[in-house]
Motif scaffolding. Structure first.
Motif, PDB file in Angstrom:
ATOM      1  N   VAL A 138      -7.653  10.917  -4.840  1.00  0.00           N
ATOM      2  CA  VAL A 138      -6.741   9.770  -4.756  1.00  0.00           C
ATOM      3  C   VAL A 138      -5.804   9.955  -3.568  1.00  0.00           C
ATOM      4  O   VAL A 138      -5.108  10.972  -3.461  1.00  0.00           O
ATOM      5  CB  VAL A 138      -5.929   9.609  -6.051  1.00  0.00           C
ATOM      6  N   LEU A 139      -5.805   8.969  -2.672  1.00  0.00           N
ATOM      7  CA  LEU A 139      -4.911   8.990  -1.508  1.00  0.00           C
ATOM      8  C   LEU A 139      -3.651   8.179  -1.755  1.00  0.00           C
ATOM      9  O   LEU A 139      -2.607   8.439  -1.146  1.00  0.00           O
ATOM     10  CB  LEU A 139      -5.626   8.421  -0.280  1.00  0.00           C
ATOM     11  N   GLY A 140      -3.760   7.176  -2.635  1.00  0.00           N
ATOM     12  CA  GLY A 140      -2.642   6.287  -2.912  1.00  0.00           C
ATOM     13  C   GLY A 140      -3.112   5.102  -3.717  1.00  0.00           C
ATOM     14  O   GLY A 140      -4.116   5.185  -4.447  1.00  0.00           O
ATOM     15  N   VAL A 141      -2.430   3.969  -3.573  1.00  0.00           N
ATOM     16  CA  VAL A 141      -2.770   2.767  -4.324  1.00  0.00           C
ATOM     17  C   VAL A 141      -2.558   1.533  -3.451  1.00  0.00           C
ATOM     18  O   VAL A 141      -1.798   1.556  -2.487  1.00  0.00           O
ATOM     19  CB  VAL A 141      -1.909   2.617  -5.597  1.00  0.00           C
ATOM     20  N   ILE A 142      -3.259   0.459  -3.823  1.00  0.00           N
ATOM     21  CA  ILE A 142      -2.997  -0.861  -3.253  1.00  0.00           C
ATOM     22  C   ILE A 142      -2.624  -1.768  -4.421  1.00  0.00           C
ATOM     23  O   ILE A 142      -3.301  -1.775  -5.454  1.00  0.00           O
ATOM     24  CB  ILE A 142      -4.206  -1.399  -2.455  1.00  0.00           C
ATOM     25  N   VAL A 143      -1.540  -2.515  -4.270  1.00  0.00           N
ATOM     26  CA  VAL A 143      -0.969  -3.297  -5.366  1.00  0.00           C
ATOM     27  C   VAL A 143      -0.762  -4.739  -4.918  1.00  0.00           C
ATOM     28  O   VAL A 143      -0.260  -4.985  -3.820  1.00  0.00           O
ATOM     29  CB  VAL A 143       0.394  -2.721  -5.812  1.00  0.00           C
ATOM     30  N   LEU A 144      -1.137  -5.692  -5.773  1.00  0.00           N
ATOM     31  CA  LEU A 144      -0.806  -7.095  -5.575  1.00  0.00           C
ATOM     32  C   LEU A 144      -0.013  -7.561  -6.786  1.00  0.00           C
ATOM     33  O   LEU A 144      -0.327  -7.168  -7.922  1.00  0.00           O
ATOM     34  CB  LEU A 144      -2.058  -7.950  -5.415  1.00  0.00           C
ATOM     35  N   VAL A 145       0.998  -8.393  -6.562  1.00  0.00           N
ATOM     36  CA  VAL A 145       1.846  -8.852  -7.665  1.00  0.00           C
ATOM     37  C   VAL A 145       2.008 -10.361  -7.614  1.00  0.00           C
ATOM     38  O   VAL A 145       1.826 -10.994  -6.570  1.00  0.00           O
ATOM     39  CB  VAL A 145       3.240  -8.188  -7.615  1.00  0.00           C
ATOM     40  N   VAL A 184       0.870  -1.173   0.000  1.00  0.00           N
ATOM     41  CA  VAL A 184       0.000   0.000   0.000  1.00  0.00           C
ATOM     42  C   VAL A 184       0.906   1.220   0.000  1.00  0.00           C
ATOM     43  O   VAL A 184       1.776   1.357   0.863  1.00  0.00           O
ATOM     44  CB  VAL A 184      -0.933   0.026   1.226  1.00  0.00           C
ATOM     45  N   MET A 185       0.708   2.094  -0.996  1.00  0.00           N
ATOM     46  CA  MET A 185       1.497   3.318  -1.105  1.00  0.00           C
ATOM     47  C   MET A 185       0.550   4.508  -1.017  1.00  0.00           C
ATOM     48  O   MET A 185      -0.529   4.497  -1.625  1.00  0.00           O
ATOM     49  CB  MET A 185       2.274   3.352  -2.418  1.00  0.00           C
ATOM     50  N   LEU A 186       0.965   5.542  -0.261  1.00  0.00           N
ATOM     51  CA  LEU A 186       0.142   6.730  -0.083  1.00  0.00           C
ATOM     52  C   LEU A 186       0.900   7.962  -0.533  1.00  0.00           C
ATOM     53  O   LEU A 186       2.126   8.029  -0.431  1.00  0.00           O
ATOM     54  CB  LEU A 186      -0.272   6.877   1.387  1.00  0.00           C
ATOM     55  N   LEU A 187       0.153   8.938  -1.021  1.00  0.00           N
ATOM     56  CA  LEU A 187       0.755  10.197  -1.448  1.00  0.00           C
ATOM     57  C   LEU A 187       1.259  10.981  -0.250  1.00  0.00           C
ATOM     58  O   LEU A 187       0.618  10.995   0.817  1.00  0.00           O
ATOM     59  CB  LEU A 187      -0.275  11.030  -2.205  1.00  0.00           C
ATOM     60  N   ASP A 188       2.406  11.642  -0.410  1.00  0.00           N
ATOM     61  CA  ASP A 188       2.902  12.487   0.663  1.00  0.00           C
ATOM     62  C   ASP A 188       2.058  13.759   0.734  1.00  0.00           C
ATOM     63  O   ASP A 188       1.174  13.994  -0.097  1.00  0.00           O
ATOM     64  CB  ASP A 188       4.391  12.806   0.461  1.00  0.00           C
ATOM     65  N   GLU A 189       2.308  14.597   1.744  1.00  0.00           N
ATOM     66  CA  GLU A 189       1.476  15.777   1.967  1.00  0.00           C
ATOM     67  C   GLU A 189       1.570  16.766   0.809  1.00  0.00           C
ATOM     68  O   GLU A 189       0.627  17.511   0.547  1.00  0.00           O
ATOM     69  CB  GLU A 189       1.867  16.450   3.283  1.00  0.00           C
ATOM     70  N   GLU A 190       2.698  16.787   0.102  1.00  0.00           N
ATOM     71  CA  GLU A 190       2.840  17.683  -1.046  1.00  0.00           C
ATOM     72  C   GLU A 190       2.194  17.104  -2.305  1.00  0.00           C
ATOM     73  O   GLU A 190       2.118  17.770  -3.332  1.00  0.00           O
ATOM     74  CB  GLU A 190       4.331  17.957  -1.318  1.00  0.00           C
TER      75      GLU A 190
END
Length: 316
Positions: free
Chosen positions: A216-223, A140-146
């Motif tokens: 968009v806050l970020g993403v969830i990724v499965l590989v 799970v990756m989230l965008l930073d405050e900027e």
């Protein structure tokens, strides 16, 4: 459509076999029904050497009816029964899948409601996704405050270690930028792929944006590392559903953590201001004490005596 085998069809629909025997007897037609492996499932006698009429479903051969030309309608009847059984099983599978999704959302909702820590919520969402969708790793990756880069808040398994990605960078960054979920079943062939984006041993991936109120806050990724693992529209739908459930909880946690940081910063500023004020008060108190001493009669008398001594010293 669900795969159907003739042996299972006749075991589930025993009335079908009775109807076939009755039709054959009424028309005095010898016949045999064999599956694709050559096993005879039904028959009125030896039908070897007679014509073979295929039984097919959606282009897949299920078996044959063997007999004279009059046995051809039996093959069509069996194919019709197989189609109806397949539709029934597909409907049952769809109902089961729907129940599975509802159960997922219920369980996830309960788990997400127990924490206000972003990292813990990200880990919960990732664990639930990995439990229901085949994967060798995920994050799970989230965008930073900027809102200029994606940062990893939770990761598990193998094959995925992006760390930090710029907004729009690579496959994962593009999903975040576009706000649309994607399946990539040949990562290495994708034009957006770069070997330094944390996907060195990934063959396939499914990625969904974490969106709350169209933000968009970020993403969830499965590989998946194995080339044989191919993600489907069903996997994408499931991950999208999970992401939509997790995003509002993560947004609330982000807001809560930001509020705590701001409150702590205000407290630290207040502590510094209090300390500065305390120093100023101490200095003012010292100045007052000095003034009181220098303005006293005793101090003025000492000052006069000191002046007299300096004059005597200068005359000598």
């Amino acid at each position: 459509m669900t795969q159907i085998k003739l042996k299972r069809l006749f075991s589930k629909r025993k009335r079908a076999a009775t109807i076939l025997y009755d039709l054959a007897a009424a028309n005095n037609v010898p016949f045999a029904v064999k599956d694709v492996d050559g096993e005879q499932l039904l028959g009125t006698g030896d039908a070897d050497g007679l014509a073979k009429f295929p039984i097919s479903l959606d282009g897949t051969l299920l078996g044959w009816v063997i007999g004279p030309d009059q046995a051809a309608p039996l093959a069509a009847l069996i194919a019709h029964l197989a189609e109806k059984e397949a539709e029934k099983e597909t409907l049952a599978d769809g109902t089961l899948e729907h129940y599975r999704e509802l159960n997922l959302l219920y369980n996830l909702s309960e788990k997400l409601g127990t924490s206000l820590e972003v990292a813990a919520l990200a880990q919960t969402a990732l664990e639930e996704a990995s439990r229901l969708i085949t994967a060798t790793g995920g994050c799970v990756m989230l965008l930073d405050e900027e809102r200029t880069a994606l940062e990893t808040f939770s990761a598990s398994g193998q094959g995925l270690a992006p760390g930090r990605l710029a907004w729009g960078e690579g496959i994962i960054g593009a999903v975040a930028q576009n706000g649309k979920a994607e399946i990539v079943n040949d990562v290495g062939a994708d034009a957006r792929y770069q070997g330094d984006q944390g996907l060195p041993s990934v063959s396939s991936l499914v990625c969904a944006p974490l969106k709350s109120k169209d933000k968009v806050l970020g993403v969830i990724v499965l590989v998946a590392s194995a080339p044989t693992t191919l993600y489907t529209a069903k996997d994408l739908k499931l991950l999208n559903t999970l992401a939509a459930q997790a995003a509002p909880a993560i947004e609330n946690a982000l807001l809560y953590e930001r509020t705590l940081r701001e409150a702590k910063a205000r407290e630290e500023r207040l502590q510094r201001q209090i300390q500065d004020l305390r120093i100023e008060l101490d200095e003012a108190r010292q100045d007052k004490q000095v003034a009181e001493i220098t303005e006293s009669d005793y101090f003025q008398q000492l000052r006069g005596q000191a002046d007299d001594l300096r004059q005597i010293f200068h005359r000598t």
